[in-house]
Design a protein around this motif. Structure first.
Motif, PDB file in Angstrom:
ATOM      1  N   GLU A  49       0.795  -1.183  -0.031  1.00  0.00           N
ATOM      2  CA  GLU A  49      -0.151   0.187   0.214  1.00  0.00           C
ATOM      3  C   GLU A  49       1.435   1.245  -0.392  1.00  0.00           C
ATOM      4  N   LEU A 108       1.170   6.003  -2.041  1.00  0.00           N
ATOM      5  CA  LEU A 108       0.549   7.151  -1.625  1.00  0.00           C
ATOM      6  C   LEU A 108       1.477   7.840  -2.214  1.00  0.00           C
ATOM      7  N   PHE A 113       0.757  13.290   1.255  1.00  0.00           N
ATOM      8  CA  PHE A 113      -1.059  12.574   1.429  1.00  0.00           C
ATOM      9  C   PHE A 113      -0.491  12.138   3.122  1.00  0.00           C
ATOM     10  N   TYR A 114       0.671  11.081   3.370  1.00  0.00           N
ATOM     11  CA  TYR A 114       1.497  10.683   3.830  1.00  0.00           C
ATOM     12  C   TYR A 114       1.445  10.955   5.085  1.00  0.00           C
ATOM     13  N   TYR A 170      -1.556  12.106   7.150  1.00  0.00           N
ATOM     14  CA  TYR A 170      -1.999  11.353   7.829  1.00  0.00           C
ATOM     15  C   TYR A 170      -1.703  11.160   8.930  1.00  0.00           C
ATOM     16  N   LEU A 179      -8.420   8.187   5.088  1.00  0.00           N
ATOM     17  CA  LEU A 179      -7.932   6.227   5.848  1.00  0.00           C
ATOM     18  C   LEU A 179      -8.758   5.877   4.048  1.00  0.00           C
ATOM     19  N   GLU A 235      -9.391   7.989   1.462  1.00  0.00           N
ATOM     20  CA  GLU A 235      -8.887   8.381   0.537  1.00  0.00           C
ATOM     21  C   GLU A 235      -7.535   7.517  -0.048  1.00  0.00           C
ATOM     22  N   SER A 236      -7.151   6.744   1.052  1.00  0.00           N
ATOM     23  CA  SER A 236      -5.152   6.521   0.738  1.00  0.00           C
ATOM     24  C   SER A 236      -6.042   4.897   0.391  1.00  0.00           C
ATOM     25  N   TYR A 260      -5.942   5.241  -3.491  1.00  0.00           N
ATOM     26  CA  TYR A 260      -4.642   4.891  -4.527  1.00  0.00           C
ATOM     27  C   TYR A 260      -4.379   3.529  -4.944  1.00  0.00           C
TER      28      TYR A 260
END
Length: 501
Positions: free
Chosen positions: A93, A97, A101-102, A105, A139, A141-142, A145
């Motif tokens: 995963e 990303l 964004f990471y 988050y 979460l 949204e992640s 990807y």
């Protein structure tokens, strides 16, 4: 890339990864135990930045290419191959990303965790609700990807228990509903009541701390390798084989809360400390499935910690710590009190029999949130409705409802099912342990090293080099069977409540 070059790359890559993880683990433990609360926003920002650097290290394209090459090499070192596969699994995963964004988050869950703690203290869900909604939104949204063929919730489940599908979990929880729920209702209706009022007198936290030291000695805690702190929600962090941090919480109107909390957390700690030292700082030593981890904490907490033989060694000292409250209590009556079963609102305080129903509720809620697009407004009400549906009780305040657990604040959706799965693993492992060694004799004599050695030899030492399925087959000679767990619960509680099976 030669075999030697592959090993050199992996060593360097894993050492830096371990260094980042070490720093973040220590910061997290500090934040949850002794750190000044007003400094949380700044620390959360620092953790997010450091997490971003870890992200860059993990997702470096050249490093990923080398990991993929190692997996394809015909002459890869066996341990290198295991570590490379585990690293790529973790990157399934993460590699997709965007770094901004990471980092955002990570900052989001840091702020949510701080908000959760304050909201629980003030018993005010409104302080936490916008943070929880943001965590869930980000979460989701992640997950967008990934372009995975799996459902969102199945992706989340796989993070914590690789290979355990939602279909398998559905079957597991269907069994809980079809076999265990009817028995719980029968026990409530026909069982002989057990009055546990004596456990809910005032028990001073300072004296409870002395009880913790008594148990630590019995369980062979090594203070050179383990540190215990106090926090709102107990947890364990492994830094390395010789440095494990765990925590407990003291509830002054519940004698056994901290007792079983510390036994539970020690199960986690012992697992990490007894992994083969050759795997220290490697995914092979750290990428343990959460179901396996919970099996070790639940095995110590319930299968060992509630046994009469365990308390033959520990009950006399407990009575000395609280002579006024426990003066008239016998050992046999105390053991019966440890098996009181009644509907309750707090998962961590739940009895062994009703505990999996708490997990069933969370499993169904999480599926609704991620697979059925449950609206995020009024999640506290949906939570309360589920408790009323399954346990016949309803939270009167947020602290005993949706605010009781920290997992959602940390974005750990998909984690909860491993608690029930781990309990079921534990029942099957313990049944085999009883066949292999004289468990009660060892507990009566205080020879806890016999228990530790069995766990190390059969489960702990392998770390993540074997799958849960492989360990279960090696230990028990048969695949996982959740009926073993349900049979154990029904047999145990039938005996204490005078019910015919």
């Amino acid at each position: 890339m030669t075999k030697q070059e592959a090993s050199a790359f992996l060593t360097s890559y894993m050492e830096k990864l371990s260094a980042y993880q070490c720093a973040l683990s220590i910061m997290n433990f500090d934040q949850s135990t002794v750190a000044p609360k007003d400094g949380a926003p700044y620390r959360n920002k620092c953790v997010a930045i450091l997490s971003g650097e870890l992200f860059s290290h993990l997702t470096d394209p050249d490093a990923i290419a080398k990991l993929e090459a190692i997996v394809k090499m015909e002459d890869s070192d066996a341990l290198d191959l295991i570590n490379a596969k585990l690293l790529l699994k973790d990157l399934e995963e993460l590699r997709f990303l965007p770094k901004p964004f990471y980092v955002a988050y990570q900052n989001c869950v840091g702020d949510a965790s701080s908000a959760w703690e304050e909201a629980k203290k003030q018993n005010d869900y409104a302080l936490f609700e916008p943070h929880l909604q943001k965590v869930i939104t980000m979460l989701k949204e992640s997950l967008s990807y990934l372009h995975s063929e799996k459902s969102d919730y199945e992706v989340l489940l796989d993070r914590f228990q690789p290979g355990m599908s939602m279909e398998a979990y559905d079957e597991f929880f269907a069994l809980i509903k079809s076999r265990l729920l009817p028995f719980i209702k029968r026990l409530q209706k026909e069982g002989k009541p057990i009055d546990d009022t004596i456990l809910h007198q005032h028990y001073d936290s300072a004296v409870q701390e002395q009880v913790m030291h008594d148990l630590q000695a019995y369980l062979h805690y090594d203070p050179r390798k383990i540190y215990m702190g106090v926090t709102m929600h107990p947890f364990t962090s492994k830094i390395c084989a010789d440095d494990t941090r765990l925590s407990t919480a003291y509830v002054e109107d519940n004698l056994v809360s901290s007792i079983f909390s510390i036994i539970h957390e020690y199960g986690h700690a012992l697992y990490g400390m007894q992994v083969d030292r050759a795997y220290d700082g490697m995914p092979a030593g750290d990428s343990l499935s959460l179901g396996m981890h919970e099996s070790q904490s639940r095995l110590l907490e319930n299968n060992i910690g509630r046994r009469r033989a365990f308390w033959e060694s520990n009950f006399p000292q407990l009575k000395k710590r609280f002579p006024e409250q426990l003066e008239a209590l016998t050992l046999d009556d105390f053991i019966k009190l440890l098996h009181v079963s009644k509907p309750s609102l707090i998962r961590t305080e739940a009895d062994e029999l009703t505990y999996p129903i708490h997990i069933l509720i969370r499993y169904e809620l999480e599926k609704m949130i991620f697979n059925e697009d449950l609206p995020l407004e009024h999640l506290d009400k949906v939570w309360a409705d589920k408790y009323e549906e399954y346990l016949g009780i309803r939270p009167s305040k947020p602290a005993e409802g949706i605010l009781q657990d920290m997992h959602w604040a940390n974005g750990m959706f998909g984690y909860f099912p491993t608690y029930a799965l781990g309990s079921a693993f534990a029942a099957q492992f313990f049944a085999q342990m009883q066949k292999d060694i004289h468990v009660d004799e060892a507990l009566k004599k205080g020879d806890f090293d016999i228990i530790m050695d069995w766990l190390k030899e059969h489960i702990h030492r392998y770390g993540a080099t074997k799958t849960p399925e492989e360990i279960m087959m090696a230990v028990c000679g048969k695949p996982f069977d959740p009926n073993c767990y349900i049979d154990y619960l029904i047999e145990t509680y039938s005996a204490y409540y005078g019910l015919d099976r």
